[in-house]
Write a protein that holds these residues in place. Structure first.
Motif, PDB file in Angstrom:
ATOM      1  N   SER A 290       0.814  -1.230   0.000  1.00 33.59           N
ATOM      2  CA  SER A 290       0.000   0.000   0.000  1.00 33.59           C
ATOM      3  C   SER A 290       0.846   1.278   0.000  1.00 33.59           C
ATOM      4  O   SER A 290       0.375   2.334  -0.437  1.00 33.59           O
ATOM      5  CB  SER A 290      -0.968   0.009   1.188  1.00 33.59           C
ATOM      6  N   TYR A 291       2.115   1.188   0.464  1.00 31.89           N
ATOM      7  CA  TYR A 291       2.986   2.365   0.420  1.00 31.89           C
ATOM      8  C   TYR A 291       3.136   2.875  -1.016  1.00 31.89           C
ATOM      9  O   TYR A 291       3.340   4.063  -1.245  1.00 31.89           O
ATOM     10  CB  TYR A 291       4.364   2.025   1.006  1.00 31.89           C
ATOM     11  N   PHE A 292       3.057   1.958  -1.992  1.00 29.40           N
ATOM     12  CA  PHE A 292       3.250   2.327  -3.400  1.00 29.40           C
ATOM     13  C   PHE A 292       1.932   2.411  -4.176  1.00 29.40           C
ATOM     14  O   PHE A 292       1.940   2.328  -5.409  1.00 29.40           O
ATOM     15  CB  PHE A 292       4.199   1.334  -4.076  1.00 29.40           C
ATOM     16  N   SER A 293       0.806   2.587  -3.451  1.00 33.58           N
ATOM     17  CA  SER A 293      -0.493   2.558  -4.138  1.00 33.58           C
ATOM     18  C   SER A 293      -0.610   3.661  -5.206  1.00 33.58           C
ATOM     19  O   SER A 293      -1.366   3.515  -6.159  1.00 33.58           O
ATOM     20  CB  SER A 293      -1.635   2.665  -3.119  1.00 33.58           C
ATOM     21  N   LYS A 294       0.164   4.741  -5.061  1.00 32.92           N
ATOM     22  CA  LYS A 294       0.067   5.832  -6.048  1.00 32.92           C
ATOM     23  C   LYS A 294       0.996   5.620  -7.255  1.00 32.92           C
ATOM     24  O   LYS A 294       0.988   6.406  -8.203  1.00 32.92           O
ATOM     25  CB  LYS A 294       0.396   7.173  -5.396  1.00 32.92           C
ATOM     26  N   ILE A 295       1.831   4.601  -7.201  1.00 34.60           N
ATOM     27  CA  ILE A 295       2.810   4.387  -8.278  1.00 34.60           C
ATOM     28  C   ILE A 295       2.190   3.556  -9.403  1.00 34.60           C
ATOM     29  O   ILE A 295       1.665   2.466  -9.179  1.00 34.60           O
ATOM     30  CB  ILE A 295       4.077   3.665  -7.739  1.00 34.60           C
ATOM     31  N   ASN A 296       2.268   4.074 -10.619  1.00 27.48           N
ATOM     32  CA  ASN A 296       1.913   3.292 -11.805  1.00 27.48           C
ATOM     33  C   ASN A 296       3.216   2.723 -12.356  1.00 27.48           C
ATOM     34  O   ASN A 296       4.024   3.436 -12.962  1.00 27.48           O
ATOM     35  CB  ASN A 296       1.218   4.192 -12.837  1.00 27.48           C
ATOM     36  N   TRP A 297       3.436   1.423 -12.127  1.00 24.59           N
ATOM     37  CA  TRP A 297       4.751   0.815 -12.383  1.00 24.59           C
ATOM     38  C   TRP A 297       5.119   0.809 -13.857  1.00 24.59           C
ATOM     39  O   TRP A 297       6.280   0.963 -14.209  1.00 24.59           O
ATOM     40  CB  TRP A 297       4.810  -0.590 -11.770  1.00 24.59           C
ATOM     41  N   GLN A 298       4.123   0.620 -14.718  1.00 27.03           N
ATOM     42  CA  GLN A 298       4.414   0.616 -16.158  1.00 27.03           C
ATOM     43  C   GLN A 298       4.830   2.011 -16.645  1.00 27.03           C
ATOM     44  O   GLN A 298       5.836   2.162 -17.337  1.00 27.03           O
ATOM     45  CB  GLN A 298       3.188   0.097 -16.947  1.00 27.03           C
ATOM     46  N   ASP A 299       4.065   3.020 -16.224  1.00 26.83           N
ATOM     47  CA  ASP A 299       4.406   4.405 -16.578  1.00 26.83           C
ATOM     48  C   ASP A 299       5.780   4.783 -16.036  1.00 26.83           C
ATOM     49  O   ASP A 299       6.550   5.483 -16.695  1.00 26.83           O
ATOM     50  CB  ASP A 299       3.365   5.387 -16.026  1.00 26.83           C
ATOM     51  N   LEU A 300       6.067   4.317 -14.831  1.00 30.74           N
ATOM     52  CA  LEU A 300       7.348   4.631 -14.207  1.00 30.74           C
ATOM     53  C   LEU A 300       8.490   4.046 -15.035  1.00 30.74           C
ATOM     54  O   LEU A 300       9.469   4.724 -15.343  1.00 30.74           O
ATOM     55  CB  LEU A 300       7.390   4.067 -12.783  1.00 30.74           C
ATOM     56  N   TYR A 301       8.332   2.778 -15.424  1.00 28.49           N
ATOM     57  CA  TYR A 301       9.358   2.107 -16.232  1.00 28.49           C
ATOM     58  C   TYR A 301       9.583   2.840 -17.549  1.00 28.49           C
ATOM     59  O   TYR A 301      10.713   2.971 -18.015  1.00 28.49           O
ATOM     60  CB  TYR A 301       8.953   0.644 -16.483  1.00 28.49           C
ATOM     61  N   GLU A 302       8.508   3.314 -18.137  1.00 31.22           N
ATOM     62  CA  GLU A 302       8.611   4.020 -19.418  1.00 31.22           C
ATOM     63  C   GLU A 302       9.017   5.478 -19.250  1.00 31.22           C
ATOM     64  O   GLU A 302       9.024   6.242 -20.218  1.00 31.22           O
ATOM     65  CB  GLU A 302       7.278   3.917 -20.175  1.00 31.22           C
ATOM     66  N   GLN A 303       9.349   5.855 -18.043  1.00 26.36           N
ATOM     67  CA  GLN A 303       9.775   7.220 -17.696  1.00 26.36           C
ATOM     68  C   GLN A 303       8.753   8.270 -18.117  1.00 26.36           C
ATOM     69  O   GLN A 303       9.109   9.368 -18.531  1.00 26.36           O
ATOM     70  CB  GLN A 303      11.155   7.522 -18.288  1.00 26.36           C
ATOM     71  N   LYS A 304       7.495   7.865 -17.989  1.00 29.18           N
ATOM     72  CA  LYS A 304       6.410   8.811 -18.282  1.00 29.18           C
ATOM     73  C   LYS A 304       6.026   9.580 -17.024  1.00 29.18           C
ATOM     74  O   LYS A 304       5.198  10.477 -17.078  1.00 29.18           O
ATOM     75  CB  LYS A 304       5.165   8.041 -18.776  1.00 29.18           C
ATOM     76  N   VAL A 305       6.597   9.160 -15.893  1.00 31.04           N
ATOM     77  CA  VAL A 305       6.270   9.823 -14.636  1.00 31.04           C
ATOM     78  C   VAL A 305       7.273  10.945 -14.393  1.00 31.04           C
ATOM     79  O   VAL A 305       8.481  10.717 -14.429  1.00 31.04           O
ATOM     80  CB  VAL A 305       6.301   8.815 -13.459  1.00 31.04           C
ATOM     81  N   LYS A 306       6.753  12.153 -14.170  1.00 33.54           N
ATOM     82  CA  LYS A 306       7.625  13.289 -13.936  1.00 33.54           C
ATOM     83  C   LYS A 306       8.243  13.168 -12.541  1.00 33.54           C
ATOM     84  O   LYS A 306       7.553  12.876 -11.571  1.00 33.54           O
ATOM     85  CB  LYS A 306       6.812  14.586 -14.061  1.00 33.54           C
ATOM     86  N   SER A 307       9.542  13.406 -12.451  1.00 34.47           N
ATOM     87  CA  SER A 307      10.219  13.295 -11.161  1.00 34.47           C
ATOM     88  C   SER A 307       9.827  14.429 -10.225  1.00 34.47           C
ATOM     89  O   SER A 307       9.803  15.588 -10.631  1.00 34.47           O
ATOM     90  CB  SER A 307      11.732  13.321 -11.365  1.00 34.47           C
ATOM     91  N   PRO A 308       9.521  14.119  -8.958  1.00 27.19           N
ATOM     92  CA  PRO A 308       9.242  15.187  -7.990  1.00 27.19           C
ATOM     93  C   PRO A 308      10.526  15.845  -7.478  1.00 27.19           C
ATOM     94  O   PRO A 308      10.469  16.762  -6.671  1.00 27.19           O
ATOM     95  CB  PRO A 308       8.513  14.454  -6.865  1.00 27.19           C
ATOM     96  N   LEU A 309      11.685  15.388  -7.951  1.00 28.20           N
ATOM     97  CA  LEU A 309      12.953  15.949  -7.479  1.00 28.20           C
ATOM     98  C   LEU A 309      13.349  17.217  -8.241  1.00 28.20           C
ATOM     99  O   LEU A 309      13.099  17.327  -9.425  1.00 28.20           O
ATOM    100  CB  LEU A 309      14.073  14.918  -7.639  1.00 28.20           C
TER     101      LEU A 309
END
Ligand code: ADE
Length: 309
Positions: A290-309
């Protein structure tokens, strides 16, 4: 001398050069093909320099390792593994190897230059990072570890903030495979004491033999450190024996401000028995926490997720 090279096991020169598809199509490189700019870091077996390749004017990170030193510590196999990992690697969150070559005394890896800085410097400036940042960094690290442990059958063994580089767009790149080792058949165990004390898994300290589950333990340590700014088994005097004692006692303090999900995740990773760690039966159990419930793993792998850093 050549003789010396032979006795130093660089018969593994065979592995180190012939398996390299990159090099077969081009002439061998040497240190003369690069302009040294500045030192980027220092590892157990050598230094990393920022360099410019003369013919294309591109910037790279050049890792130079001393053959004799590698040989003397019986870690020549590790250099071969490092090369193998880097060579086979087609993963978005692992540093890419561009070329490799060697001189009589040194091995050289030419790595892609990662230009966003070191993650540990960001961590050092804070007393812990905001939850969305921790979730994001941890999630990218998890994909890199899953790839190493499950696809390449490699135990990384040296997860820590110092080995996480950041790209300009704020994505994670895992670097430094100097301590990596092959997973054995049937997940048989390795017995060498390697790693950084505060991150050592209990089975490494006990010399009971270890396998890929050490990476799950160190993931738990890393997530704790990202949230709180400190590792759970740190000791003010950095006394190695005391740290090892605290790891074996395994009674980490979770600050009251830590979310329930985070506590539960870390606690499931910091299980003394490697078989009971979250992820011991595959990384899906970590990804589905549940800690990662907000993570879309496929989008993350494809680097479609914008970094919060
Ligand atoms: N430090 C260590 N490896 C590096 C890399 N590949 N790029 C930038 N800095 C580094």
């Amino acid at each position: 001398s050549k003789q010396q090279d032979e006795t130093m096991g660089y018969t593994s020169e065979r592995n180190l050069v012939s398996s390299n598809q990159l090099e077969s199509t081009q002439k061998k490189l040497s240190i003369e093909d690069f302009v040294m700019l500045n030192q980027l870091g220092k590892g157990a077996f050598g230094k990393v320099f920022k360099v410019k390749k003369k013919d294309n004017c591109k910037i790279y990170a050049l890792k130079a390792m001393n053959k004799k030193q590698i040989f003397d510590s019986n870690l020549e196999q590790n250099a071969v593994i490092e090369k193998e990992v880097l060579n086979n690697n087609k993963h978005p969150f692992i540093v890419n190897l561009k070329y490799s070559f060697q001189s009589q005394t040194k091995l050289y890896f030419v790595l892609e230059y990662i230009d966003g800085g070191e993650f540990y410097q960001i961590l050092q400036r804070t007393q812990g990072l905001p939850e969305p940042v921790v979730q994001f960094v941890a999630a990218e690290v998890i994909l890199a570890l899953e790839y190493l442990n499950m696809k390449l059958n490699i135990i990384y063994r040296d997860l820590k903030p110092e080995n996480l580089l950041l790209t300009k767009s704020g994505h994670v790149k895992l670097t430094d495979f100097g301590l990596a080792t092959k997973r054995k058949e049937n997940n048989q165990k390795s017995y060498t004491l390697v790693g950084t004390t505060e991150y050592l898994a209990p089975e490494i300290i006990r010399k009971e033999g270890h396998s890929f589950e050490v990476d799950l333990w160190t993931l738990g340590i890393l997530i704790y450190e990202m949230i709180t700014g400190k590792t759970p088994f740190a000791h003010p005097e950095r006394n190695q024996n005391k740290i090892q004692y605290l790891i074996l006692k395994n009674n980490p303090i979770y600050p009251p401000t830590m979310s329930r999900d985070a506590k539960d995740l870390i606690n499931s990773l910091l299980q003394t028995n490697p078989q009971l760690r979250l992820g011991a039966n595959g990384y899906d159990s970590i990804k589905n926490h549940s800690y990662f419930s907000k993570i879309n793993w496929q989008d993350l792998y494809e680097q479609k997720v914008k970094s919060p850093l």
